[in-house]
Design a protein around this motif. Sequence first.
Motif, mmCIF file in Angstrom:
data_model
loop_
_atom_site.group_PDB
_atom_site.id
_atom_site.type_symbol
_atom_site.label_atom_id
_atom_site.label_comp_id
_atom_site.label_asym_id
_atom_site.label_seq_id
_atom_site.Cartn_x
_atom_site.Cartn_y
_atom_site.Cartn_z
ATOM 1 N N SER A 217 -49.390 -41.196 97.257
ATOM 2 C CA SER A 217 -47.801 -40.821 98.456
ATOM 3 C C SER A 217 -46.866 -40.511 97.509
ATOM 4 O O SER A 217 -47.076 -40.499 96.127
ATOM 5 N N CYS A 218 -46.534 -39.026 98.256
ATOM 6 C CA CYS A 218 -45.586 -38.822 97.634
ATOM 7 C C CYS A 218 -44.012 -38.373 98.421
ATOM 8 O O CYS A 218 -44.269 -37.922 99.476
ATOM 9 N N LEU A 219 -42.760 -37.924 97.570
ATOM 10 C CA LEU A 219 -41.632 -38.268 98.547
ATOM 11 C C LEU A 219 -40.743 -37.331 97.463
ATOM 12 O O LEU A 219 -41.244 -36.930 96.284
ATOM 13 N N MET A 220 -41.228 -35.652 98.351
ATOM 14 C CA MET A 220 -40.775 -34.510 96.959
ATOM 15 C C MET A 220 -39.298 -34.072 97.999
ATOM 16 O O MET A 220 -39.255 -33.737 99.374
ATOM 17 N N VAL A 221 -38.857 -34.015 97.128
ATOM 18 C CA VAL A 221 -37.197 -33.025 97.602
ATOM 19 C C VAL A 221 -37.695 -31.440 97.311
ATOM 20 O O VAL A 221 -37.965 -30.998 95.807
ATOM 21 N N THR A 222 -37.181 -30.422 97.707
ATOM 22 C CA THR A 222 -37.938 -29.171 97.319
ATOM 23 C C THR A 222 -36.714 -28.150 98.007
ATOM 24 O O THR A 222 -36.014 -28.716 99.686
ATOM 25 N N HIS A 223 -36.499 -27.107 97.787
ATOM 26 C CA HIS A 223 -35.874 -26.007 98.052
ATOM 27 C C HIS A 223 -36.694 -24.933 98.654
ATOM 28 O O HIS A 223 -36.045 -24.366 99.395
ATOM 29 N N ARG A 224 -37.864 -25.478 98.162
ATOM 30 C CA ARG A 224 -38.986 -23.644 97.970
ATOM 31 C C ARG A 224 -39.818 -24.441 99.712
ATOM 32 O O ARG A 224 -40.535 -24.760 99.581
#
Length: 605
Positions: A541-548
């Motif tokens: 599983s993945c929880l990602m914060v990004t501006h891209r």
Amino acid sequence: MDKSVEKKLTHWLKLQKSACGYYLNLSILFGVLTGISLMCQAWLIATILQGIIIDELPKSAFTDHFWLLLILTIFRGVLAFARERSSFKAGAQLRVHMRAAVMDKLAALGPAFIQGKPAGSWASIVLEQVEDLQDFYARYLPQIVLAGFIPLIILIVVFPINWAAGAILLATAPLIPMFMILVGMGAADANRKNFGALARLSGHFMDRLKGLSTLKLFNQGAKEAKAIEKASEEFRERTMSVLRMAFLSSAVLEFFAALSIAVLAVYFGFSYLGHLDFGHYGSSISLFTGLFVLILAPEFYQPLRDMGTHYHAKAQAIGAAEELMALLEHPEQNKADQQADTTNFEGDIQVEAVDLAVYSMDGTQLVGPISFSLAAGEHLAIVGSSGAGKTSLLSALLGFLPYQGQLKVNGIELNRLPKPQWRKQLAWLGQEPQLFCGTVRENVALGKAAQGQVLADDDIKALLAKAHILDFIESQPLGLDFPIQEQTAGLSVGQAQRIALARALAQQPKLFILDEPTASLDSLSEQAVQGALTVAMRDSSCLMVTHRLESLHAMDRVLVMEKGLVVQQGTYAQLADVDGVFRRMLAESSATEYGQIKAESEENK
């Protein structure tokens, strides 16, 4: 300083003395034995002089006395050495215990709490303030016991010989602690202010040192030099204030001790001249009595004077204890209950938040209330403008910020999960790679080493290959022993990030928590890191914060946050097709990208 606060800090300091072990009691025992041996020496000297001068006995009659006096002198030296050693060991054990407690507390409170102060301030607490507890436990606490015990023994010995001399000693003894307290009333407050100034100076200087190149770039060096000079001058003034207190205290104590001994000497002098005739028990005052009492008189006041001399150690320790006590007694947010729930995490990880509100350490609400879920094996992205609460949400999920509402992992409330067990399932990768001084091998194997496991070199190379950094490492003469220096000197940001990624992959995590992992990378490094993450996260599983936003096509769902709330959620295609915050962010991103391309083309022309 308020008296109630000073009393509370003193009580807290005394509660920590158990960390000194038996060395503290040994120091007191050696001090008492030193005092008793000195009384024996005084008796021997007075007996010898009485016999030779008054009784006119031959010196040979006192051969045994001379030998015993010599043995006692050597014995006192041994006792003094043993006392100093045991006192030092007591303080050293306390410092080791206190530093370990501080580091454990900081680890438990987490980075969200640590970032509330500059690194220099924390360095001041861990180094200088803990160091300044040494003399309180090594000298002041043992001296309190000796200051009460040794004068009492001397009084018990003197009163049967001459009650007047005993009365003079008893009457003048309170003068020293009384004036010690009067002089030392402002010492604790002066030390507390001194430590505050030192913490501010340390934090200010270290922050400016880290940003030295930036300051030079913007021609702000002279301005910051003046600011450091001002902070240094403030610290100098406060240090001199503390020293004035210490010197004034010592001078006052010496004065009253000398005055008290002078009163005793005057009494015996007038008694020998025949002007005074009281204090004895029927017979006249002998030379033995006067010498014995006068030799003991300085030793009667010495423990009290030593306590006054070491009183500044108490003031210094109280000044240091204020921040230490506040830190060590700071409540740990979301700390698991004693009967915490456990889970073996055999399957994939699922996260569910219902009416979740995240708070800062001072109680300010940062996020929420929000509700969302992360299914097993799902890849969820969180986007939003700066300050929307994205990183705060991740900090709560890592257990570093307090929250209210529900935040469940596999159906169990997060604050009921043992944090070490929970964090073993995670791999975190942030905007700035966190590498430590050591070799590449040690950094990659760090997580496994903390769990008592050993990674073979072949396994480390396989992880570095997955992170697209193995070629660089093997090109170095030292290979896996390539040294990583402070602040990752010698590595580019992209290289450091890929080594950090290899370390994260070593955990074989069930949940990746990514906070802008490619924010500081160039396009080539970004593609390498993003490609490695895509492969690594296939079964997790993945929880990602990004501006891209261009990388969101690979994510299963997207949460859009604004002002601490979830304003939109869905797939990339769904959010791009409806008016809202996400479409506006796409438009702004496209305009920014177009501007960069245009600027680059004009520059090439």
